[in-house]
Design an enzyme around this catalytic site. Sequence first.
Site, PDB file in Angstrom:
ATOM      1  N   ARG A 173       0.826  -1.139  -0.033  1.00 23.94           N
ATOM      2  CA  ARG A 173      -0.002   0.076  -0.043  1.00 23.94           C
ATOM      3  C   ARG A 173       0.809   1.149   0.084  1.00 23.94           C
ATOM      4  NH1 ARG A 173      -3.709  -3.563   3.030  1.00 23.94           N
ATOM      5  NH2 ARG A 173      -2.359  -3.193   4.902  1.00 23.94           N
ATOM      6  N   ASP A 193       9.312  -6.614  -5.458  1.00 25.11           N
ATOM      7  CA  ASP A 193       8.515  -7.386  -4.762  1.00 25.11           C
ATOM      8  C   ASP A 193       7.834  -8.566  -5.014  1.00 25.11           C
ATOM      9  OD1 ASP A 193       6.350  -8.121  -3.111  1.00 25.11           O
ATOM     10  OD2 ASP A 193       5.775  -5.982  -2.491  1.00 25.11           O
ATOM     11  N   ARG A 254      11.579   0.584   7.589  1.00 25.84           N
ATOM     12  CA  ARG A 254      12.208   0.373   8.908  1.00 25.84           C
ATOM     13  C   ARG A 254      13.486   0.288   8.764  1.00 25.84           C
ATOM     14  NH1 ARG A 254       8.104   1.499  10.712  1.00 25.84           N
ATOM     15  NH2 ARG A 254       6.488   0.566  12.087  1.00 25.84           N
ATOM     16  N   ASP A 277      14.484   8.086   8.086  1.00 27.50           N
ATOM     17  CA  ASP A 277      13.351   8.500   9.171  1.00 27.50           C
ATOM     18  C   ASP A 277      13.646   7.471  10.243  1.00 27.50           C
ATOM     19  OD1 ASP A 277      10.921  10.029   9.967  1.00 27.50           O
ATOM     20  OD2 ASP A 277      10.033   8.220   9.509  1.00 27.50           O
ATOM     21  N   GLU A 282      15.946   4.003  18.908  1.00 23.89           N
ATOM     22  CA  GLU A 282      15.162   5.068  18.867  1.00 23.89           C
ATOM     23  C   GLU A 282      14.528   5.384  20.285  1.00 23.89           C
ATOM     24  OE1 GLU A 282      11.890   4.549  15.941  1.00 23.89           O
ATOM     25  OE2 GLU A 282      13.600   4.770  14.236  1.00 23.89           O
ATOM     26  N   HIS A 303      11.814   9.810  12.723  1.00 23.82           N
ATOM     27  CA  HIS A 303      10.950   8.647  12.682  1.00 23.82           C
ATOM     28  C   HIS A 303       9.464   9.158  12.847  1.00 23.82           C
ATOM     29  CE1 HIS A 303       9.605   4.266  13.544  1.00 23.82           C
ATOM     30  NE2 HIS A 303       8.827   4.921  12.606  1.00 23.82           N
TER      31      HIS A 303
END
Length: 360
Positions: A173, A193, A254, A277, A282, A303
Amino acid sequence: MLKILCTAEFDKEYIRILSEFADVRQRGFSVNQDFREMLTKEELISELQDADVFIVGYDKVTDDILRSAPDLKLILSVRDGPEENIDVKTCTKLGIPVLFSAGRCERVVPEHTMMMILASARPLIWANHALYSGMWSQETEAEDPDRYFSFYKRIDQSHEIYGKTLGLVGAGRNGLGLAKIALAFGMKIIAYDPYADRERLKEQGIELTDLMTVMSASDYVCMMARVSPETKGMIGKAELEAMKQDACLVNTGRAALVNTDALLEALHSGRIRAAIDVYDKEPVSRDDPFLKLDPERVLLSPHFAGCSVERITFQSKAAAENIGNYLKGIRNNHIYDQKVFDAPGFASRGGVLWGSDTSR
């Protein structure tokens, strides 16, 4: 009356809708969206003692917590990846279905990713600082012309993204959402993919290819895949070395998808650029190696690619619809593991609520 415990950030209007047929308790993070108010393990176990339904966002829902909640029949995750903080295997064993808010970040993450692409192509952050610092000013032009005209040398190195190649690693998505935006900018889209439908992607203007082709042919490589045993560390030294000189790796997915040591090595060499990001740890420490890289070649954000007010409304609406459909007995792809319906414990757990309210 159905008892619902909500520890997720949730739109007030949808709390009102749920309250029409259930007793809804908001606890922990759900109250003020403050991570310091997250429930402890013991507090969560206590709150779940009489809950039929648990609406969860970021709380860790472990095996022992699930086995300590005898009344729990259904879990609604407001996340698109409930497996990141919920022991979904134990849920299936116990007969507790896990429903999730599919697509909650399908607009905000692509938008943030495109923002990072644009800001990497054109030195927006640097130029903004140059303006506020007085580099581009009448006074600097008169008093320090060398500094003033160095501004133009820098901005003349800006790039257009029209005609550039965007490589998607993951065409779910979020990846497809980014592709739609990028196509409007006149970019060429290629993707890797192994689970995607080649013909479906072709219809959307996306060429499906292998990973190394994506890495070597793209001007911008965007990490949009989920983390799994197959994708963890999928981008390593060989993949990064295949990238074009000055190509940009963009990771709003990720950190675990990319080997951090290999990425840092590639960035130190000056061969590639990056827009990041997500990080291994974190929040980052003040001496994180990414913070020591050249900010003209590495763009960092803390993030927040998935953060927006609209996302909260989306996930709340999706969760409310999911529980409504479940109570009607509607089986759809928003149920994480369909095998839960065959679990021995389903009859006394999720089965108690399944199709229980045909009026909804």
